[in-house]
Design an enzyme around this catalytic site. Structure first.
Site, short mmCIF file in Angstrom:
data_model
loop_
_atom_site.label_atom_id
_atom_site.label_comp_id
_atom_site.label_asym_id
_atom_site.label_seq_id
_atom_site.Cartn_x
_atom_site.Cartn_y
_atom_site.Cartn_z
N CYS A 104 58.43 57.04 70.81
CA CYS A 104 57.65 57.02 72.05
C CYS A 104 57.69 55.65 72.70
O CYS A 104 56.99 54.73 72.27
CB CYS A 104 56.21 57.44 71.74
SG CYS A 104 55.14 57.42 73.18
N CYS A 120 54.41 54.52 74.27
CA CYS A 120 53.41 54.10 73.28
C CYS A 120 53.74 52.73 72.71
O CYS A 120 52.86 51.89 72.51
CB CYS A 120 53.36 55.08 72.11
SG CYS A 120 53.27 56.81 72.60
N ASP A 121 55.01 52.49 72.39
CA ASP A 121 55.35 51.35 71.53
C ASP A 121 56.19 50.27 72.18
O ASP A 121 56.40 49.21 71.58
CB ASP A 121 56.10 51.88 70.28
CG ASP A 121 55.19 52.76 69.43
OD1 ASP A 121 53.97 52.55 69.45
OD2 ASP A 121 55.72 53.68 68.75
C1 LIG Z 1 54.36 57.37 65.94
C2 LIG Z 1 53.60 57.76 67.20
C3 LIG Z 1 52.89 56.81 67.90
C4 LIG Z 1 52.19 57.18 69.04
N1 LIG Z 1 51.47 56.22 69.69
C5 LIG Z 1 50.74 56.57 70.77
C6 LIG Z 1 49.96 55.60 71.46
O1 LIG Z 1 49.97 54.42 71.10
N2 LIG Z 1 49.23 56.03 72.52
C7 LIG Z 1 49.24 57.34 72.95
O2 LIG Z 1 48.54 57.65 73.91
N3 LIG Z 1 49.98 58.25 72.33
C8 LIG Z 1 50.73 57.92 71.26
N4 LIG Z 1 51.50 58.86 70.64
C9 LIG Z 1 51.53 60.22 71.19
C10 LIG Z 1 50.27 60.97 70.74
O3 LIG Z 1 50.13 60.86 69.35
C11 LIG Z 1 50.36 62.43 71.14
O4 LIG Z 1 50.54 62.53 72.54
C12 LIG Z 1 49.07 63.17 70.76
O5 LIG Z 1 48.82 63.05 69.38
C13 LIG Z 1 49.16 64.65 71.12
O6 LIG Z 1 47.97 65.23 70.72
P1 LIG Z 1 47.84 66.79 70.43
O7 LIG Z 1 46.43 66.98 70.07
O8 LIG Z 1 48.42 67.55 71.54
O9 LIG Z 1 48.80 67.08 69.18
P2 LIG Z 1 49.07 66.39 67.79
O10 LIG Z 1 48.49 65.04 67.68
O11 LIG Z 1 50.54 66.56 67.59
O12 LIG Z 1 48.32 67.34 66.76
C14 LIG Z 1 48.78 68.63 66.48
C15 LIG Z 1 47.88 69.26 65.46
O13 LIG Z 1 48.24 70.64 65.32
C16 LIG Z 1 48.27 70.98 63.95
N5 LIG Z 1 49.16 72.12 63.79
C17 LIG Z 1 50.47 72.24 64.13
N6 LIG Z 1 50.94 73.47 63.83
C18 LIG Z 1 49.89 74.16 63.29
C19 LIG Z 1 49.73 75.46 62.78
N7 LIG Z 1 50.72 76.37 62.76
N8 LIG Z 1 48.50 75.83 62.31
C20 LIG Z 1 47.46 74.96 62.33
N9 LIG Z 1 47.57 73.69 62.82
C21 LIG Z 1 48.77 73.31 63.28
C22 LIG Z 1 48.70 69.71 63.25
O14 LIG Z 1 48.29 69.71 61.90
C23 LIG Z 1 47.94 68.66 64.06
O15 LIG Z 1 46.64 68.51 63.56
C24 LIG Z 1 52.22 58.53 69.49
C25 LIG Z 1 52.95 59.49 68.80
C26 LIG Z 1 53.64 59.11 67.66
C27 LIG Z 1 54.42 60.17 66.89
#
Ligand SMILES: Cc1cc2nc3c(=O)[nH]c(=O)nc-3n(C[C@H](O)[C@H](O)[C@H](O)COP(=O)(O)OP(=O)(O)OC[C@H]3O[C@@H](n4cnc5c(N)ncnc54)[C@H](O)[C@@H]3O)c2cc1C
Length: 316
Positions: A132, A135-136
């Site tokens: 990302c 992000c980084d």
């Molecule tokens: C290394 C890294 C660094 C990042 N740094 C930043 C940052 O500094 N700032 C920023 O704004 N964003 C950052 N991001 C991006 C940010 O993490 C994502 O945009 C955000 O987490 C998305 O949130 P979400 O709730 O949509 O999904 P996610 O955080 O992806 O969560 C998905 C959830 O769904 C669950 N899940 C998936 N499939 C199933 C299933 N079949 N049954 C039940 N549960 C399931 C998983 O267990 C998880 O809990 C970063 C991402 C990464 C990978």
């Protein structure tokens, strides 16, 4: 029977949980394979509003969870294998065979970044390997950066990262790029970008202080080469976690859930989607959290209007 089940505990799911719990709807939240979501895999988060000194990703997620629990959200581990959305209440099957019934469903299962699958890559996430740039990128001011990928997002990330990088090398395993001409032209005109095409990444190299470079094979000569860098950005795409839906919710050609513009509604009444699973563009914690709030409010409104349905007799 639950009034509302939220699938996923990233920023989207936990924000939806806070709102639904505060609306007295006692949501059940399924944690999935990555409790806390993607931010638990990173170190410092500097762009989530409200934390002027930054906050560690796992701490931010633990705080969101506590906040949801405080208002009565229930959590359970395990993940959803399949769903039956053909009639309400919806049936959700957990891995292990147990089933749950829910009047409404909020899908917040995120999108997983694709990795190269080479040695040294996963071990160095947060130590120089990133998926990302938004992000980084800021952590790599004045450093040498490699971007791996050949599509539009790789070109976009590369151009963006030249704001920070002292030098940037774009590595792609083929001679030709998949990116659109306009994106390629923009990258090619950028004097900070040099090109290592027709190179297969073999290993991310690292030392005590993190990443030191990328070992690649020159596909033309067969020789191994080392490209020095402190940052390796893998930009080869994301996979939205929507397989368990078995095609019952409308998605785009990449598998991202399609929501009605300006809303979290999907094509199935009573099913809402938020966060990265429906966002191919921004993929940030704050946008995920914002859309989680939308999903909770849409879900609340739906429940208010839906209590006259036949199945409402089983409402608690
Ligand atoms: C290394 C890294 C660094 C990042 N740094 C930043 C940052 O500094 N700032 C920023 O704004 N964003 C950052 N991001 C991006 C940010 O993490 C994502 O945009 C955000 O987490 C998305 O949130 P979400 O709730 O949509 O999904 P996610 O955080 O992806 O969560 C998905 C959830 O769904 C669950 N899940 C998936 N499939 C199933 C299933 N079949 N049954 C039940 N549960 C399931 C998983 O267990 C998880 O809990 C970063 C991402 C990464 C990978």
């Amino acid at each position: 029977m639950y009034k509302s089940v939220i699938i996923g505990t990233g920023p989207a799911g936990l924000t939806a949980a806070i709102y639904l719990a505060r609306a007295n709807l006692n949501p059940l939240v399924i944690e999935g394979p990555e409790p806390g979501g993607q931010l638990t895999t990173t170190t410092e988060v500097e762009n989530f509003p409200g934390f002027p000194e930054g906050i560690m990703g796992p701490e931010l997620m633990a705080n969101m969870r506590k906040q949801a629990e405080r208002f009565g959200a229930q959590f359970r581990s395990g993940w959803i294998n399949s769903v039956d959305l053909s009639k309400r209440p919806f049936t959700l099957s957990l891995e292990g065979g147990e089933t749950l019934q829910a009047e409404t469903l909020i899908i917040s299962t995120g999108a997983s970044a694709k990795y190269l699958g080479i040695p040294g890559e996963k071990d160095n996430v947060g130590r120089g390997v990133s998926t990302c740039a938004t992000c980084d990128g800021f952590f790599f001011r004045g450093k040498k950066i490699i971007v791996v990928g050949g599509g539009d997002s790789a070109m976009e990330e590369a151009n963006f990262l030249t704001r920070f990088a002292s030098e940037l090398t774009l590595v792609h395993r083929r001679d030709e790029l998949r990116a659109s001409k306009i994106m390629q032209d923009r990258a090619r005109e950028n004097p900070k970008i040099s090109w290592s095409l027709n190179r297969t990444p073999l290993e991310v190299l690292s030392g005590e202080n993190g990443v030191t470079g990328l070992k690649v094979r020159n596909n033309e000569t067969g020789e191994e080469e080392i490209i020095e860098a402190q940052g390796v950005f893998v930009a080869i795409g994301h996979t939205p976690n929507t397989k368990f839906l078995g095609g019952q919710v409308e998605t785009d050609e990449h598998g991202y859930i399609i929501t009605k513009p300006g809303s979290s509604e999907t094509n199935v009444p009573g099913v809402f989607a938020c966060g990265d699973v429906q966002d191919n563009k921004y993929r940030q914690a704050i946008t995920a959290a914002g859309s989680g709030c939308m999903a909770a409010l849409d879900c609340e409104k739906f429940l208010e209007g839906a209590v006259t349905q036949d199945w409402s007799v089983s409402l608690g």
